[in-house]
Design a protein around this motif. Sequence first.
Motif, PDB file in Angstrom:
ATOM      1  N   THR A 168       0.864  -1.174   0.000  1.00 42.04           N
ATOM      2  CA  THR A 168       0.000   0.000   0.000  1.00 42.04           C
ATOM      3  C   THR A 168       0.905   1.231   0.000  1.00 42.04           C
ATOM      4  O   THR A 168       2.116   1.129   0.267  1.00 42.04           O
ATOM      5  CB  THR A 168      -0.894   0.019   1.248  1.00 42.04           C
ATOM      6  OG1 THR A 168      -0.052   0.188   2.412  1.00 42.04           O
ATOM      7  CG2 THR A 168      -1.710  -1.263   1.377  1.00 42.04           C
ATOM      8  N   PRO A 169       0.362   2.420  -0.283  1.00 44.04           N
ATOM      9  CA  PRO A 169       1.196   3.626  -0.244  1.00 44.04           C
ATOM     10  C   PRO A 169       1.921   3.800   1.092  1.00 44.04           C
ATOM     11  O   PRO A 169       3.102   4.184   1.121  1.00 44.04           O
ATOM     12  CB  PRO A 169       0.190   4.745  -0.509  1.00 44.04           C
ATOM     13  CG  PRO A 169      -0.843   4.102  -1.371  1.00 44.04           C
ATOM     14  CD  PRO A 169      -0.990   2.708  -0.836  1.00 44.04           C
ATOM     15  N   ALA A 170       1.220   3.524   2.194  1.00 43.68           N
ATOM     16  CA  ALA A 170       1.861   3.661   3.510  1.00 43.68           C
ATOM     17  C   ALA A 170       2.977   2.639   3.672  1.00 43.68           C
ATOM     18  O   ALA A 170       4.048   2.935   4.224  1.00 43.68           O
ATOM     19  CB  ALA A 170       0.825   3.496   4.616  1.00 43.68           C
ATOM     20  N   GLN A 171       2.755   1.416   3.192  1.00 43.39           N
ATOM     21  CA  GLN A 171       3.774   0.371   3.292  1.00 43.39           C
ATOM     22  C   GLN A 171       4.963   0.688   2.388  1.00 43.39           C
ATOM     23  O   GLN A 171       6.114   0.389   2.739  1.00 43.39           O
ATOM     24  CB  GLN A 171       3.167  -0.979   2.930  1.00 43.39           C
ATOM     25  CG  GLN A 171       2.191  -1.514   3.962  1.00 43.39           C
ATOM     26  CD  GLN A 171       1.420  -2.729   3.460  1.00 43.39           C
ATOM     27  OE1 GLN A 171       1.256  -2.929   2.252  1.00 43.39           O
ATOM     28  NE2 GLN A 171       0.933  -3.545   4.392  1.00 43.39           N
ATOM     29  N   GLU A 172       4.697   1.294   1.232  1.00 49.80           N
ATOM     30  CA  GLU A 172       5.795   1.699   0.341  1.00 49.80           C
ATOM     31  C   GLU A 172       6.693   2.727   1.036  1.00 49.80           C
ATOM     32  O   GLU A 172       7.920   2.659   0.936  1.00 49.80           O
ATOM     33  CB  GLU A 172       5.234   2.286  -0.952  1.00 49.80           C
ATOM     34  CG  GLU A 172       4.697   1.259  -1.928  1.00 49.80           C
ATOM     35  CD  GLU A 172       4.299   1.900  -3.245  1.00 49.80           C
ATOM     36  OE1 GLU A 172       4.460   3.134  -3.385  1.00 49.80           O
ATOM     37  OE2 GLU A 172       3.840   1.163  -4.136  1.00 49.80           O
ATOM     38  N   ALA A 173       6.079   3.671   1.717  1.00 47.73           N
ATOM     39  CA  ALA A 173       6.850   4.698   2.425  1.00 47.73           C
ATOM     40  C   ALA A 173       7.700   4.071   3.526  1.00 47.73           C
ATOM     41  O   ALA A 173       8.869   4.434   3.713  1.00 47.73           O
ATOM     42  CB  ALA A 173       5.909   5.753   3.008  1.00 47.73           C
ATOM     43  N   GLN A 174       7.104   3.115   4.260  1.00 45.65           N
ATOM     44  CA  GLN A 174       7.858   2.430   5.307  1.00 45.65           C
ATOM     45  C   GLN A 174       9.000   1.626   4.708  1.00 45.65           C
ATOM     46  O   GLN A 174      10.137   1.663   5.205  1.00 45.65           O
ATOM     47  CB  GLN A 174       6.945   1.502   6.102  1.00 45.65           C
ATOM     48  CG  GLN A 174       7.699   0.747   7.204  1.00 45.65           C
ATOM     49  CD  GLN A 174       6.939  -0.458   7.741  1.00 45.65           C
ATOM     50  OE1 GLN A 174       6.182  -1.090   7.002  1.00 45.65           O
ATOM     51  NE2 GLN A 174       7.136  -0.767   9.013  1.00 45.65           N
TER      52      GLN A 174
END
Length: 203
Positions: free
Chosen positions: A22-28
């Motif tokens: 997900t976008p949040a997981q990509e950032a992490q």
Amino acid sequence: MAVHPSLATVADLATLLGRTFTPAQEAQAQALLDQASSVVRAYVRQDISRATTTDTFTMRRADPVLHRCAGAVTLPQRPIVEIDTVLINNVATADWWQDGNDLLLRSWTWDQPPAAHRPPQVTVTYTHGWDPVPADIQAIVMQAANRVIVNPSGIRSETVGGESVTYLIPAVGEYLGVLLSRTEQKVLDRYRRTAGTVNLRSR
């Protein structure tokens, strides 16, 4: 200070794990890959990825019989792809040659005392590093990042409701986080710089 790219991409990590972030997981994942890349670079003392750097070094005396030159400097970043320019005390020179990671300067009149206490300064612009990044380095960066994704708390085992859960942490029991295991360090040792000329200035 130069900002270096991650040694592995989020897309590489997603492919390795066989999942879509997900976008949040990509950032992490990107943050963890950046951290893991910094840890690897710190351990091997190399930039690793292809880059062009200008550094200034203090010339050291060389054996005139063995090396047939007036002085030398050792360029710390490896592998050296190309040496672009060489200046001695801000004066450009083409009177040099490369021997491995050593830059040998054919002729230079060393100052007599008291000026002799100020050795010549050699400024070198050179291109170094790998393109692409070696696969074993990429794998280690992704492994280090994935350890935190899989087990952010660093727990080896816990019992909840009578059930025991064991996490994938090395048998020595150390919590690695975005750090390197002993096995990973052994793999990276072939890239590690253990000694070299002190870098006085970078720009």
